[in-house]
Scaffold this motif. Structure first.
Motif, mmCIF file in Angstrom:
data_model
loop_
_atom_site.group_PDB
_atom_site.id
_atom_site.type_symbol
_atom_site.label_atom_id
_atom_site.label_comp_id
_atom_site.label_asym_id
_atom_site.label_seq_id
_atom_site.Cartn_x
_atom_site.Cartn_y
_atom_site.Cartn_z
ATOM 1 N N ASP A 192 23.225 0.920 56.694
ATOM 2 C CA ASP A 192 22.071 1.167 55.821
ATOM 3 C C ASP A 192 22.173 0.327 54.547
ATOM 4 N N ARG A 193 23.400 0.207 54.034
ATOM 5 C CA ARG A 193 23.608 -0.582 52.817
ATOM 6 C C ARG A 193 23.298 -2.062 53.087
ATOM 7 N N ALA A 194 23.765 -2.550 54.228
ATOM 8 C CA ALA A 194 23.515 -3.961 54.587
ATOM 9 C C ALA A 194 22.017 -4.220 54.720
ATOM 10 N N ALA A 195 21.287 -3.229 55.243
ATOM 11 C CA ALA A 195 19.836 -3.396 55.413
ATOM 12 C C ALA A 195 19.139 -3.570 54.071
ATOM 13 N N GLU A 196 19.750 -2.998 53.016
ATOM 14 C CA GLU A 196 19.151 -3.116 51.680
ATOM 15 C C GLU A 196 19.346 -4.507 51.092
ATOM 16 N N ILE A 197 20.429 -5.177 51.473
ATOM 17 C CA ILE A 197 20.748 -6.456 50.824
ATOM 18 C C ILE A 197 20.509 -7.666 51.720
ATOM 19 N N CYS A 198 20.211 -7.442 53.006
ATOM 20 C CA CYS A 198 20.109 -8.594 53.903
ATOM 21 C C CYS A 198 18.824 -9.382 53.637
ATOM 22 N N ARG A 199 18.838 -10.625 54.052
ATOM 23 C CA ARG A 199 17.665 -11.498 53.882
ATOM 24 C C ARG A 199 17.353 -12.151 55.216
ATOM 25 N N PRO A 200 16.093 -12.542 55.417
ATOM 26 C CA PRO A 200 15.778 -13.270 56.645
ATOM 27 C C PRO A 200 16.667 -14.510 56.761
ATOM 28 N N ASN A 201 17.121 -14.806 57.961
ATOM 29 C CA ASN A 201 17.941 -15.993 58.168
ATOM 30 C C ASN A 201 17.094 -17.239 57.947
ATOM 31 N N ARG A 202 17.770 -18.344 57.709
ATOM 32 C CA ARG A 202 17.081 -19.623 57.532
ATOM 33 C C ARG A 202 16.191 -19.900 58.744
#
Ligand SMILES: [Mg+2]
Length: 199
Positions: free
Chosen positions: A61-71
């Protein structure tokens, strides 16, 4: 073989690598670095396993908050969407973090995916069940499905299901071992994916 659907891994494929810090998560769980997390949890006694699963879910859940679309991810998905090629997601994670992370994608929503299969619904990769299930939900055969992922398990599950496999290296070294089935294609970035699905 004509490609009639594209199935994406999520973390490190549609999102930039690193949001899920696997070495740190393994340390927190007491999971040996050379063991996959879900398979490690399977070997734990029920009480401990429940506690460790909670820690894993919090990390996801924490990762989902900080992740960004890949290049190139938004562009790649938009091109496939425009061409009306069915798209799916197959992840060893859960549905909630995927839903949350996709809110950050421009031009793409969760409804653009014809099938999303998580560990809540299927045996996890490298088991082929999820790939076979997505193909069935798309109404195509696994042979007509192109599976894209950044980890060995993505390629292994694809080849076991009879699908075509694309390894996304994100510019790093190949993660395959000599005993693994080899991917049909290797690409460094998602911008190169649509060219593998000729119109
Ligand atoms: Mg991945």
């Amino acid at each position: 073989m004509v490609i009639k659907g594209v199935l994406f891994d999520f973390d490190g494929t549609l999102t930039r690598p690193g949001a899920l810090d696997f070495p740190a998560i393994k340390k927190a769980l007491g999971c040996p670095l050379d063991q996959p997390i879900l398979e490690f949890l399977d070997t734990q006694p029920p009480d401990l396993r429940a506690r460790l699963e909670k820690i894993l879910e919090e990390e996801e859940d924490r990762a989902a908050e900080i992740c960004r679309p890949n290049r190139g991810a938004e562009k790649c998905l938009s091109v496939l969407k425009e061409r009306q090629i069915p798209m799916g997601i197959l992840t060893r994670s859960r549905l909630n973090p995927i839903r949350k992370a996709l809110e950050r994608f421009k031009g793409i929503t969760i409804d653009d995916f014809d099938a999303i299969v998580t560990r809540e619904m299927s045996l996890p990769k490298p088991h082929p069940e999820g790939v076979i299930r997505v193909a069935a939900e798309m109404g195509i055969s696994p042979e007509e499905l192109l599976v894209v992922g950044d980890f060995r398990f993505d390629v292994i599950s694809a080849k076991r299901a009879g699908a075509m496999a694309v390894l996304l290296t994100n510019g790093g070294e190949s993660v395959m071992t000599p005993d693994d089935p080899q991917p049909d294609y290797t690409i460094t970035r998602l911008e190169d994916l649509p060219a593998l699905c000729p119109e």
